[in-house]
Scaffold this motif. Structure first.
Motif, PDB file in Angstrom:
ATOM      1  N   UNK A  76       0.821  -1.217   0.000  1.00  0.00           N
ATOM      2  CA  UNK A  76       0.000   0.000   0.000  1.00  0.00           C
ATOM      3  C   UNK A  76       0.858   1.271   0.000  1.00  0.00           C
ATOM      4  N   UNK A  77       2.174   1.104  -0.011  1.00  0.00           N
ATOM      5  CA  UNK A  77       3.072   2.246  -0.072  1.00  0.00           C
ATOM      6  C   UNK A  77       3.561   2.755   1.272  1.00  0.00           C
ATOM      7  N   UNK A  78       3.361   1.974   2.327  1.00  0.00           N
ATOM      8  CA  UNK A  78       3.790   2.377   3.667  1.00  0.00           C
ATOM      9  C   UNK A  78       5.043   1.597   4.077  1.00  0.00           C
ATOM     10  N   UNK A  79       5.910   2.253   4.813  1.00  0.00           N
ATOM     11  CA  UNK A  79       7.017   1.557   5.464  1.00  0.00           C
ATOM     12  C   UNK A  79       6.494   0.980   6.772  1.00  0.00           C
ATOM     13  N   UNK A  80       7.076  -0.117   7.211  1.00  0.00           N
ATOM     14  CA  UNK A  80       6.647  -0.738   8.463  1.00  0.00           C
ATOM     15  C   UNK A  80       7.871  -1.065   9.305  1.00  0.00           C
ATOM     16  N   UNK A  81       7.765  -0.790  10.600  1.00  0.00           N
ATOM     17  CA  UNK A  81       8.840  -1.104  11.537  1.00  0.00           C
ATOM     18  C   UNK A  81       8.250  -1.920  12.679  1.00  0.00           C
ATOM     19  N   UNK A  82       8.737  -3.137  12.827  1.00  0.00           N
ATOM     20  CA  UNK A  82       8.381  -3.971  13.977  1.00  0.00           C
ATOM     21  C   UNK A  82       9.626  -4.042  14.851  1.00  0.00           C
ATOM     22  N   UNK A  83       9.443  -3.976  16.150  1.00  0.00           N
ATOM     23  CA  UNK A  83      10.575  -3.992  17.072  1.00  0.00           C
ATOM     24  C   UNK A  83      10.227  -4.862  18.264  1.00  0.00           C
ATOM     25  N   UNK A  84      11.251  -5.267  18.983  1.00  0.00           N
ATOM     26  CA  UNK A  84      11.056  -6.050  20.203  1.00  0.00           C
ATOM     27  C   UNK A  84      11.028  -5.122  21.413  1.00  0.00           C
ATOM     28  N   UNK A  85      10.022  -5.264  22.235  1.00  0.00           N
ATOM     29  CA  UNK A  85      10.038  -4.572  23.521  1.00  0.00           C
ATOM     30  C   UNK A  85      11.157  -5.165  24.370  1.00  0.00           C
ATOM     31  N   UNK A  86      11.672  -4.390  25.306  1.00  0.00           N
ATOM     32  CA  UNK A  86      12.714  -4.877  26.223  1.00  0.00           C
ATOM     33  C   UNK A  86      12.250  -6.162  26.898  1.00  0.00           C
ATOM     34  N   UNK A  87      13.152  -7.140  26.947  1.00  0.00           N
ATOM     35  CA  UNK A  87      12.834  -8.412  27.578  1.00  0.00           C
ATOM     36  C   UNK A  87      12.161  -9.405  26.660  1.00  0.00           C
ATOM     37  N   UNK A  88      11.981  -9.039  25.391  1.00  0.00           N
ATOM     38  CA  UNK A  88      11.312  -9.922  24.434  1.00  0.00           C
ATOM     39  C   UNK A  88      12.169 -10.108  23.187  1.00  0.00           C
ATOM     40  N   UNK A  89      12.007 -11.243  22.543  1.00  0.00           N
ATOM     41  CA  UNK A  89      12.673 -11.488  21.269  1.00  0.00           C
ATOM     42  C   UNK A  89      14.178 -11.297  21.334  1.00  0.00           C
ATOM     43  N   UNK A  90      14.701 -10.470  20.427  1.00  0.00           N
ATOM     44  CA  UNK A  90      16.138 -10.249  20.308  1.00  0.00           C
ATOM     45  C   UNK A  90      16.645  -9.099  21.173  1.00  0.00           C
ATOM     46  N   UNK A  91      15.787  -8.519  21.998  1.00  0.00           N
ATOM     47  CA  UNK A  91      16.216  -7.394  22.835  1.00  0.00           C
ATOM     48  C   UNK A  91      16.961  -7.891  24.071  1.00  0.00           C
ATOM     49  N   UNK A  92      17.405  -6.938  24.871  1.00  0.00           N
ATOM     50  CA  UNK A  92      18.102  -7.285  26.106  1.00  0.00           C
ATOM     51  C   UNK A  92      17.184  -8.050  27.054  1.00  0.00           C
ATOM     52  N   UNK A 107      14.060  10.963   9.632  1.00  0.00           N
ATOM     53  CA  UNK A 107      13.372  11.826   8.675  1.00  0.00           C
ATOM     54  C   UNK A 107      11.900  11.541   8.460  1.00  0.00           C
ATOM     55  N   UNK A 108      11.367  10.548   9.129  1.00  0.00           N
ATOM     56  CA  UNK A 108       9.934  10.255   8.976  1.00  0.00           C
ATOM     57  C   UNK A 108       9.131  11.265   9.779  1.00  0.00           C
ATOM     58  N   UNK A 109       8.108  11.814   9.144  1.00  0.00           N
ATOM     59  CA  UNK A 109       7.297  12.833   9.799  1.00  0.00           C
ATOM     60  C   UNK A 109       5.928  12.302  10.224  1.00  0.00           C
ATOM     61  N   UNK A 110       5.391  11.378   9.456  1.00  0.00           N
ATOM     62  CA  UNK A 110       4.088  10.789   9.767  1.00  0.00           C
ATOM     63  C   UNK A 110       4.310   9.360  10.237  1.00  0.00           C
ATOM     64  N   UNK A 111       3.869   9.070  11.441  1.00  0.00           N
ATOM     65  CA  UNK A 111       4.066   7.741  12.017  1.00  0.00           C
ATOM     66  C   UNK A 111       2.712   7.214  12.491  1.00  0.00           C
ATOM     67  N   UNK A 112       2.342   6.066  11.961  1.00  0.00           N
ATOM     68  CA  UNK A 112       1.128   5.389  12.416  1.00  0.00           C
ATOM     69  C   UNK A 112       1.540   4.238  13.327  1.00  0.00           C
TER      70      UNK A 112
END
Length: 84
Positions: free
Chosen positions: A26-42, A66-71
């Motif tokens: 749909x033309x959007x960038x997506x960022x998934x991250x791990x919360x602290x204590x989960x997955x690959x995080x500390x 440089x991203x201005x609009x974040x959903x």
């Protein structure tokens, strides 16, 4: 920005990879991250307060790129985190 459920990870059992691909189409960038204590995080204790801080840090990082609009998309506990 994609926030996973309790005791999960940025992959969210494949769910976030499928959603990210759909957002990309749909033309959007997506960022998934791990919360602290989960997955690959500390290794850290899990609290909603820490997850809120993680989300704020990731939003700051994204803005610094440089991203201005974040959903935000939250699944289960991730939805609670974005409400705060």
């Amino acid at each position: 920005m994609m926030c996973h459920e309790f005791m999960s990870s940025k992959y969210s059992k494949g769910r976030f990879e499928r959603l990210a691909a759909a957002f990309n189409k749909l033309g959007y960038n997506a960022l998934a991250f791990d919360f602290s204590g989960c997955g690959e995080s500390d290794n850290d204790s899990l609290t909603v307060e820490k997850e809120i801080d993680d989300l704020k840090s990731d939003i700051s990082f994204t803005k610094s790129k440089g991203y201005k609009k974040i959903d935000l998309y939250g699944h289960s506990l991730g939805f609670l985190v974005i409400q705060n």
